[in-house]
Structure formats: structure tokens, C-alpha cells
Design a protein around this motif. Structure first.
Motif: not given
Length: 226
Positions: A161-189
Motif C-alpha cells: 500500500v502506498v500513501h502519498i504524503i506532503n513532506h519528507v519524513l526526517i528521522p534525525a538531525p542530518l548529521a546524525d542520520i546513518p549512512n546506508y550500507m547495502p547488504p553484503m553479498t554472501p560468499a559462495p559456498t
């Protein structure tokens, strides 16, 4: 007996048609829906720049997305520019705060507006919560650093379900927002060796005393990525 068989056949045909219609109706993704909505064009650009296109292209997602409209992102870009930042600055791999902000807009279960209640706590994929406020006949979403109202509710995209909103939701002061790290690709077995063949080892062979002494590694060429 013939009537019973005919009734059963009718039920089976109806069930098959319902399933077929569901499959056709769900042949899209959240990213497809965003791309097809002109007022969400900036959201689509930010999703691509932040590296979340593959995640939101998953047609099996069962989530709720609070999607900021273009006016919301224009407002955010003005705030970034006032701080001397651009969209490229907050989507770069080493400082990808935009992806974290976007994940703050995704709740890991689908919910229609009628299923939201006043003061309800909503978990998000970022790990920080949102709060629902029902005031003045509006569904409002309370974030840590900003609030938003739902301007278009209950846009169904497959099982999401998508709800369109009129402002961006900010989780913390900009300096405190964590940098996103993509999931690590699992090593081949590694498959075990066949019976009767000698095992192989990943460790190097013992050093040869007659060989040249090892060279000292250049520490400047080594790094650890956080």
C-alpha cells in the motif's frame, strides 16, 4: 449429480479466474507505480540515486510506503542547498543518507488508512519508529524531525500500500542520520572434495627458507571500509 458437477466446475472456473486476475493485477512493483505517477517523479529519481531501485522493484514486497510528492522533495532540496549540500552529496556511497531517509518511509507490513489508529506506533525498515496522528479528518505521520499528512491514501500496488504524503519524513538531525550500507553479498559456498581425492586447503604452504625474504607491505595501500 450433473447439477452438482456443474456447480463444482463453476466454482473452480471462478477461482481460477480470480487467481488469474490477481496475477495480472500484481504484475507491477512499487518502483513501477512511482514511475507512472507524475507527482512522484522526484521520489523515483532519489530512489535511483540512492541505490534502492532493486529493492523497490521486488513485486513480492508486502509493505506500506509513505511516498513524498514532488513538492516535498523540492522542500528537502532547498534545506540541503541551504546547508551547502546537493542530492549527490547525500547519495554518494560513502555518505548515502538519502537511502536511510527513504527506508524511514517504509513500514514492513501493508496497512490501509482505515487500519491506522491515533497514536499508533509504526516500525520502519530504518529501525526507527513513526507515530500516527488522526486529527481534522487527516492521517498525519509524526517523525522525529518532521511531520507529514497523507494527501492521497490507499494506492494499492500488489500486496503493498502506498500513501502519498506532503513532506519528507526526517528521522534525525542530518548529521546524525546513518549512512546506508547495502547488504553484503554472501560468499559462495565451497563443495566438499569427492571421496578419494585429497582435500585442498586455503592456507599457504610453509615458507621456503631458500627463497627471498618477504617484502614489507605498503600500509598506505591497505584500507578498511566502514
Amino acid at each position: 449429480m450433473a447439477r452438482g458437477s456443474l456447480a463444482l466446475l463453476s466454482v473452480l472456473i471462478l477461482a481460477f479466474a480470480t487467481q488469474l486476475n490477481a496475477q495480472v493485477a500484481c504484475n507491477t512493483s512499487i518502483l513501477d507505480a512511482v514511475a507512472a505517477t507524475p507527482d512522484l517523479s522526484l521520489l523515483g529519481q532519489v530512489v535511483q540515486a540512492a541505490g534502492l531501485a532493486e529493492t523497490l522493484s521486488d513485486k513480492t514486497l508486502k509493505v506500506t510506503v509513505f511516498a513524498p510528492n514532488n513538492a516535498a522533495f523540492e522542500e528537502l532540496l532547498q534545506v540541503l542547498n541551504a546547508s551547502g549540500l546537493t542530492l549527490a552529496d547525500v547519495t554518494a556511497p560513502e555518505s548515502n543518507k538519502a537511502a536511510s531517509i527513504l527506508l524511514y518511509h517504509v513500514v514492513p507490513v501493508p496497512a490501509l488508512a482505515s487500519q491506522l489508529s491515533d497514536e499508533q506506533i509504526l516500525p520502519t525498515l530504518l529501525g526507527k519508529n513513526l507515530t500516527v496522528s488522526l486529527m481534522g479528518g487527516m492521517v498525519n505521520i509524526i517523525a522525529q524531525e518532521s511531520n507529514a499528512s497523507v494527501v492521497t491514501a490507499d494506492v494499492k500496488v500488489c500486496d503493498s500500500v502506498v500513501h502519498i504524503i506532503n513532506h519528507v519524513l526526517i528521522p534525525a538531525p542530518l548529521a546524525d542520520i546513518p549512512n546506508y550500507m547495502p547488504p553484503m553479498t554472501p560468499a559462495p559456498t565451497v563443495s566438499p572434495p569427492a571421496v578419494g581425492t585429497p582435500p585442498t586447503y586455503s592456507s599457504p604452504p610453509p615458507p621456503d627458507s631458500s627463497a627471498n625474504p618477504p617484502q614489507t607491505a605498503n600500509i598506505d595501500s591497505m584500507y578498511i571500509r566502514f
